[in-house]
Enzyme design. Structure first.
Site, PDB file in Angstrom:
ATOM      1  N   ARG A 169       1.276  -1.200   0.106  1.00  0.00           N
ATOM      2  CA  ARG A 169       0.387  -0.302  -0.133  1.00  0.00           C
ATOM      3  C   ARG A 169       0.609   1.091   0.170  1.00  0.00           C
ATOM      4  O   ARG A 169       0.521   1.908   0.715  1.00  0.00           O
ATOM      5  CB  ARG A 169      -0.887   0.095   1.269  1.00  0.00           C
ATOM      6  CG  ARG A 169      -1.877  -0.696   1.178  1.00  0.00           C
ATOM      7  CD  ARG A 169      -3.328  -0.736   0.198  1.00  0.00           C
ATOM      8  NE  ARG A 169      -3.764  -2.334  -0.430  1.00  0.00           N
ATOM      9  CZ  ARG A 169      -4.282  -3.076  -0.150  1.00  0.00           C
ATOM     10  NH1 ARG A 169      -2.641  -3.692  -0.707  1.00  0.00           N
ATOM     11  NH2 ARG A 169      -5.133  -3.946  -0.306  1.00  0.00           N
ATOM     12  N   SER A 244     -11.583  -0.977   2.841  1.00  0.00           N
ATOM     13  CA  SER A 244     -10.686  -0.856   3.607  1.00  0.00           C
ATOM     14  C   SER A 244     -10.575   0.478   4.592  1.00  0.00           C
ATOM     15  O   SER A 244      -9.565   1.569   3.930  1.00  0.00           O
ATOM     16  CB  SER A 244      -9.750  -1.384   3.669  1.00  0.00           C
ATOM     17  OG  SER A 244      -9.801  -2.872   2.817  1.00  0.00           O
ATOM     18  N   GLU A 341      -6.089   4.037   5.828  1.00  0.00           N
ATOM     19  CA  GLU A 341      -5.847   3.766   4.221  1.00  0.00           C
ATOM     20  C   GLU A 341      -5.943   5.438   3.474  1.00  0.00           C
ATOM     21  O   GLU A 341      -5.519   5.266   2.701  1.00  0.00           O
ATOM     22  CB  GLU A 341      -6.500   2.437   3.852  1.00  0.00           C
ATOM     23  CG  GLU A 341      -6.139   2.341   2.406  1.00  0.00           C
ATOM     24  CD  GLU A 341      -6.411   0.778   1.739  1.00  0.00           C
ATOM     25  OE1 GLU A 341      -5.835  -0.245   3.218  1.00  0.00           O
ATOM     26  OE2 GLU A 341      -6.992   0.972   0.751  1.00  0.00           O
TER      27      GLU A 341
END
Ligand SMILES: Cc1cc2nc3c(=O)[nH]c(=O)nc-3n(C[C@H](O)[C@H](O)[C@H](O)COP(=O)(O)OP(=O)(O)OC[C@H]3O[C@@H](n4cnc5c(N)ncnc54)[C@H](O)[C@@H]3O)c2cc1C
Length: 347
Positions: A169, A244, A341
């Site tokens: 990520r 998420s 995130e």
């Protein structure tokens, strides 16, 4: 240059995001070419105005007060083959193309490398930013290079995969070089008539003893994702989210052992530098937040404990309050600080 662009004022941002919260952009421009993008940046610089680059709005939380600068919506379109050698093909894709449209395009033509990333919302230009990944695959595995406008020099640059700093990520675009590069095009190398990637437990189990084709794996991924409300569907209120909301934390082996002492066998995935990645969802659930938990007009998806959902009429304050509550509960119970995130805009 000024004639090239026509800047709008006070454009609502909530409808341009999947979470559906937040106020307006003071200035707004949709760009279809690199020249328009360059002109917009010149205009913003000359007027001392901040810039935010918007893709599909699937990984952002916009403040209720909106964004006081210029929002540039990326709509550069194009999908074409640029090179072919042996069983490899190189595809050049405009940053404004829908990501899942490109995945479908590749799968239909027997091009392997992105099939497990089916159903992820957003645009192609957003995918290198956090090195989008799912079901055992990440875009960094197929990205050859990323074409960007470098806001520091004002020039167009082509960054090779190795220059993008890809990790879990993570890339230079969301870390060391935050806000420097605006992605206009991404080149992917795909395998002609390649086999689908079966690396994720749920997919391996589903196809045990079989050799599925790319289309079958795409359908399986979409099915699994729908079951978790991880495909945008206006009829499914659980999908009114930013996906998420927390990254799976990377922890030391000593911390992992401590966690297993508290929770029993905890699933783990190897990560760089001897760290291990553990599921944030497990920590959230064991800190007292079951699926379906509701706080004001925000909640946790009834299908996925990592997704914070707009239950209807939520403001960014509702989302932030729930995010903070979850983070502090997980930290005080397990000593692990979860990292959100999505990107927070206008806060
Ligand atoms: C239901 C749902 C499921 C999801 N599932 C997954 C998943 O499985 N895996 C995963 O990794 N992510 C997932 N996401 C998160 C999200 O879809 C991805 O991160 C996506 O790539 C974001 O792209 P976007 O175009 O929507 O970016 P935006 O949300 O518009 O922007 C996100 C960030 O990228 C920057 N950005 C966007 N475009 C550009 C550009 N052209 N140049 C420079 N910067 C840019 C923005 O400035 C911002 O900082 C999910 C989201 C939702 C809502």
């Amino acid at each position: 240059m000024p004639d090239l662009i026509e800047i709008q004022e006070n454009v609502e941002l909530a409808p341009l995001t999947t979470l559906g919260v937040g106020g307006a952009a003071r200035y707004f421009l949709e760009v279809f070419t690199e020249d328009e993008l360059a002109a917009a940046l010149v205009w913003a610089r000359e007027n001392g105005i901040d810039v935010f680059v918007l893709g599909g709005g699937s990984n952002i939380v916009v403040a209720d007060s909106g964004f006081g600068g210029l929002v540039i919506k990326i709509s550069l379109m194009d999908i074409c083959e640029v090179a072919r050698s042996g069983d490899q093909v190189e595809m050049s894709v405009g940053a404004g193309e829908e990501w899942d449209g490109f995945v479908a395009f590749a799968v239909e033509r027997g091009l392997a490398g992105v099939e497990c990333l089916s159903g992820i919302p957003g645009l192609v230009g957003g995918t290198p930013v956090q090195n989008v990944g799912a079901y055992g695959q990440e875009v960094s595995e197929t990205i050859v290079s990323v074409r960007c406008l470098d806001r520091k020099s004002g020039a167009m640059v082509e960054l090779a995969n190795g220059e993008c700093g890809f990790g879990y990520r993570r890339s230079i675009f969301n870390s060391t070089e935050l806000n420097r590069y605006i992605v206009t095009n991404v080149k992917f190398r795909l395998a002609v008539n390649g086999a689908p990637k079966l690396a994720y437990r749920e997919l391996i189990e589903r196809f045990a003893g079989q050799t599925p084709n790319l289309g079958e794996v795409r359908e399986a991924v979409l099915g699994i994702r729908r079951g978790k409300s991880m495909v945008i569907d206006p009829a499914d209120t659980n999908s009114r989210s930013a996906g998420s909301f927390f990254k799976n934390p990377l922890i030391t082996v000593a911390k992992y052992d401590e966690l297993s002492g508290l929770l029993g066998e905890v699933p783990k995935f190897p990560a760089a530098n001897g760290m291990v990645k553990v599921p944030a969802a497990l920590l959230i659930e064991n800190a007292g937040f079951a699926k379906g938990f509701v706080l004001n007009r925000a909640g946790i998806s009834t299908k996925h404990s990592l997704a914070i959902v707009n239950k209807g009429g939520a403001g960014s304050d509702d989302i932030v309050e729930l995010k903070d509550l979850i983070r502090s509960a997980v930290e005080s119970k397990f000593g692990i600080l979860l990292e959100p995130e999505p990107i927070f805009v206008g806060f």
